[in-house]
Design a protein around this motif. Structure first.
Motif, PDB file in Angstrom:
ATOM      1  N   THR A   1     -42.989 -33.576 -35.137  1.00  0.00           N
ATOM      2  CA  THR A   1     -43.238 -34.818 -34.407  1.00  0.00           C
ATOM      3  C   THR A   1     -43.758 -34.488 -33.016  1.00  0.00           C
ATOM      4  O   THR A   1     -43.537 -33.395 -32.484  1.00  0.00           O
ATOM      5  CB  THR A   1     -41.977 -35.686 -34.256  1.00  0.00           C
ATOM      6  N   THR A   2     -44.453 -35.443 -32.439  1.00  0.00           N
ATOM      7  CA  THR A   2     -44.893 -35.355 -31.055  1.00  0.00           C
ATOM      8  C   THR A   2     -44.813 -36.733 -30.429  1.00  0.00           C
ATOM      9  O   THR A   2     -44.873 -37.754 -31.127  1.00  0.00           O
ATOM     10  CB  THR A   2     -46.332 -34.812 -30.945  1.00  0.00           C
ATOM     11  N   VAL A   3     -44.657 -36.760 -29.118  1.00  0.00           N
ATOM     12  CA  VAL A   3     -44.751 -38.004 -28.362  1.00  0.00           C
ATOM     13  C   VAL A   3     -46.153 -38.064 -27.770  1.00  0.00           C
ATOM     14  O   VAL A   3     -46.578 -37.134 -27.076  1.00  0.00           O
ATOM     15  CB  VAL A   3     -43.712 -38.053 -27.220  1.00  0.00           C
ATOM     16  N   ALA A   4     -46.882 -39.150 -28.054  1.00  0.00           N
ATOM     17  CA  ALA A   4     -48.242 -39.291 -27.533  1.00  0.00           C
ATOM     18  C   ALA A   4     -48.502 -40.768 -27.266  1.00  0.00           C
ATOM     19  O   ALA A   4     -48.450 -41.590 -28.183  1.00  0.00           O
ATOM     20  CB  ALA A   4     -49.262 -38.733 -28.520  1.00  0.00           C
ATOM     21  N   PHE A   5     -48.777 -41.087 -26.021  1.00  0.00           N
ATOM     22  CA  PHE A   5     -48.972 -42.476 -25.633  1.00  0.00           C
ATOM     23  C   PHE A   5     -50.452 -42.850 -25.624  1.00  0.00           C
ATOM     24  O   PHE A   5     -51.307 -42.088 -25.179  1.00  0.00           O
ATOM     25  CB  PHE A   5     -48.377 -42.719 -24.243  1.00  0.00           C
ATOM     26  N   ALA A   6     -50.733 -44.049 -26.133  1.00  0.00           N
ATOM     27  CA  ALA A   6     -52.106 -44.554 -26.189  1.00  0.00           C
ATOM     28  C   ALA A   6     -52.586 -44.929 -24.789  1.00  0.00           C
ATOM     29  O   ALA A   6     -51.785 -45.203 -23.892  1.00  0.00           O
ATOM     30  CB  ALA A   6     -52.172 -45.770 -27.108  1.00  0.00           C
ATOM     31  N   PRO A   7     -53.919 -44.965 -24.584  1.00  0.00           N
ATOM     32  CA  PRO A   7     -54.471 -45.294 -23.255  1.00  0.00           C
ATOM     33  C   PRO A   7     -54.047 -46.659 -22.734  1.00  0.00           C
ATOM     34  O   PRO A   7     -53.951 -46.849 -21.515  1.00  0.00           O
ATOM     35  CB  PRO A   7     -55.979 -45.239 -23.488  1.00  0.00           C
ATOM     36  N   ASP A   8     -53.788 -47.620 -23.645  1.00  0.00           N
ATOM     37  CA  ASP A   8     -53.430 -48.961 -23.165  1.00  0.00           C
ATOM     38  C   ASP A   8     -52.036 -48.989 -22.534  1.00  0.00           C
ATOM     39  O   ASP A   8     -51.700 -49.916 -21.795  1.00  0.00           O
ATOM     40  CB  ASP A   8     -53.541 -49.999 -24.282  1.00  0.00           C
ATOM     41  N   GLY A   9     -51.213 -47.998 -22.835  1.00  0.00           N
ATOM     42  CA  GLY A   9     -49.911 -47.892 -22.189  1.00  0.00           C
ATOM     43  C   GLY A   9     -48.901 -48.951 -22.567  1.00  0.00           C
ATOM     44  O   GLY A   9     -47.859 -49.082 -21.907  1.00  0.00           O
ATOM     45  N   VAL A  10     -49.170 -49.710 -23.622  1.00  0.00           N
ATOM     46  CA  VAL A  10     -48.269 -50.814 -23.986  1.00  0.00           C
ATOM     47  C   VAL A  10     -46.991 -50.282 -24.622  1.00  0.00           C
ATOM     48  O   VAL A  10     -45.887 -50.572 -24.147  1.00  0.00           O
ATOM     49  CB  VAL A  10     -48.982 -51.806 -24.925  1.00  0.00           C
ATOM     50  N   GLU A  11     -47.142 -49.496 -25.700  1.00  0.00           N
ATOM     51  CA  GLU A  11     -45.959 -48.938 -26.353  1.00  0.00           C
ATOM     52  C   GLU A  11     -45.338 -47.853 -25.477  1.00  0.00           C
ATOM     53  O   GLU A  11     -46.034 -46.985 -24.954  1.00  0.00           O
ATOM     54  CB  GLU A  11     -46.332 -48.362 -27.720  1.00  0.00           C
ATOM     55  N   GLY A  12     -44.050 -47.927 -25.334  1.00  0.00           N
ATOM     56  CA  GLY A  12     -43.348 -46.943 -24.519  1.00  0.00           C
ATOM     57  C   GLY A  12     -43.363 -47.247 -23.031  1.00  0.00           C
ATOM     58  O   GLY A  12     -42.969 -46.402 -22.222  1.00  0.00           O
ATOM     59  N   ARG A  13     -43.776 -48.443 -22.671  1.00  0.00           N
ATOM     60  CA  ARG A  13     -43.929 -48.779 -21.255  1.00  0.00           C
ATOM     61  C   ARG A  13     -42.597 -48.667 -20.498  1.00  0.00           C
ATOM     62  O   ARG A  13     -42.531 -48.085 -19.404  1.00  0.00           O
ATOM     63  CB  ARG A  13     -44.500 -50.189 -21.114  1.00  0.00           C
TER      64      ARG A  13
ATOM     65  N   PHE B   1     -37.699 -41.771 -36.243  1.00  0.00           N
ATOM     66  CA  PHE B   1     -37.703 -42.875 -37.205  1.00  0.00           C
ATOM     67  C   PHE B   1     -38.194 -44.178 -36.580  1.00  0.00           C
ATOM     68  O   PHE B   1     -38.408 -45.158 -37.283  1.00  0.00           O
ATOM     69  CB  PHE B   1     -36.287 -43.098 -37.759  1.00  0.00           C
ATOM     70  N   GLY B   2     -38.350 -44.212 -35.272  1.00  0.00           N
ATOM     71  CA  GLY B   2     -38.648 -45.452 -34.571  1.00  0.00           C
ATOM     72  C   GLY B   2     -40.086 -45.912 -34.706  1.00  0.00           C
ATOM     73  O   GLY B   2     -40.966 -45.482 -33.954  1.00  0.00           O
ATOM     74  N   GLY B   3     -40.343 -46.803 -35.649  1.00  0.00           N
ATOM     75  CA  GLY B   3     -41.666 -47.371 -35.812  1.00  0.00           C
ATOM     76  C   GLY B   3     -42.717 -46.400 -36.310  1.00  0.00           C
ATOM     77  O   GLY B   3     -43.917 -46.606 -36.081  1.00  0.00           O
ATOM     78  N   THR B   4     -42.299 -45.334 -36.979  1.00  0.00           N
ATOM     79  CA  THR B   4     -43.240 -44.340 -37.503  1.00  0.00           C
ATOM     80  C   THR B   4     -43.243 -44.354 -39.028  1.00  0.00           C
ATOM     81  O   THR B   4     -42.448 -45.052 -39.657  1.00  0.00           O
ATOM     82  CB  THR B   4     -42.859 -42.921 -37.041  1.00  0.00           C
ATOM     83  N   GLY B   5     -44.102 -43.532 -39.606  1.00  0.00           N
ATOM     84  CA  GLY B   5     -44.155 -43.411 -41.057  1.00  0.00           C
ATOM     85  C   GLY B   5     -43.202 -42.373 -41.614  1.00  0.00           C
ATOM     86  O   GLY B   5     -43.279 -42.047 -42.803  1.00  0.00           O
TER      87      GLY B   5
END
Length: 205
Positions: free
Chosen positions: A67-79, A121-125
């Motif tokens: 697993t890795t933590v990677a935030f999208a450019p929009d910054g919405v998830e994980g704000r 497990f949080g919101g992933t496949g």
């Protein structure tokens, strides 16, 4: 509550391991294993031990998931998480910080689950992936013990997976947090064992 009180209260049972455990390597990516990054720490020992675990798992053809933590450019998830822990801002999609530590030699057939929460497990496949891999139990390694490892192990227990945590294969930025969380995971959610003991369990499975 003292350690003896925990024993008397029937905490810390043994869950064991199944015939086909999947190894889930939580966030052993550059951003966490390289102290040059704001959330990083010197986890060389954890990486070395995890590589030993992976070598054994690969030889036995057990499923391996990273697993890795990677935030999208929009910054919405994980704000909110990033607001609480601004050090995570370096973990941007496509950056070197989110790449699996090269010492683990991730193989092309070993899936990489991208997450934006502490738990794998949080919101992933991951739940569906584990089913497709035929996993009947989990071995969880990675970082950090008090954060993403803990969250993943708790959710694994809630999802019905027997889970083993080899203590040499998990690490934290703070020794006290590391030990306290290993104690709590052993008491309530998983078997926390020495890596040598895990290898013995795998041979006996």
């Amino acid at each position: 509550m003292t350690v003896h009180a925990y024993d008397a209260a029937l905490f810390g049972g043994t869950v064991g391991i199944g015939a086909r455990p999947a190894v889930v390597v939580v966030d052993l990516v550059a951003g966490f294993t390289d102290p040059a990054y704001p959330p990083g720490a010197d986890l060389a020992g954890v990486v070395t031990a995890t590589r030993s675990l992976l070598d054994r798992a690969r030889a036995r053809r057990l499923p391996v998931v990273f697993t890795t933590v990677a935030f999208a450019p929009d910054g919405v998830e994980g704000r909110v998480w990033r607001q609480k822990m601004p050090a995570l801002d370096c973990l941007a999609e496509g950056s070197a910080a989110v790449e699996v530590d090269e010492r683990l030699a991730r193989r092309p057939d070993e899936p990489l689950v991208v997450k934006r929460t502490a738990s794998a497990f949080g919101g992933t496949g991951l739940p569906a992936l584990l089913v497709s891999l035929g996993a009947d139990s989990l071995i969880v390694a990675g970082a950090t013990t008090s954060g993403c490892v803990r969250a993943t192990v708790v959710d694994a227990c809630m999802a019905g997976y027997r889970t083993v945590v080899p203590r040499e294969c998990v690490g934290d930025r703070h020794a006290g947090a590391h030990e306290a969380n290993l104690f709590d995971l052993q008491a309530k959610y998983a078997d926390v064992v020495a890596l040598a003991d895990l290898f013995e369990r795998l041979e006996a499975a």
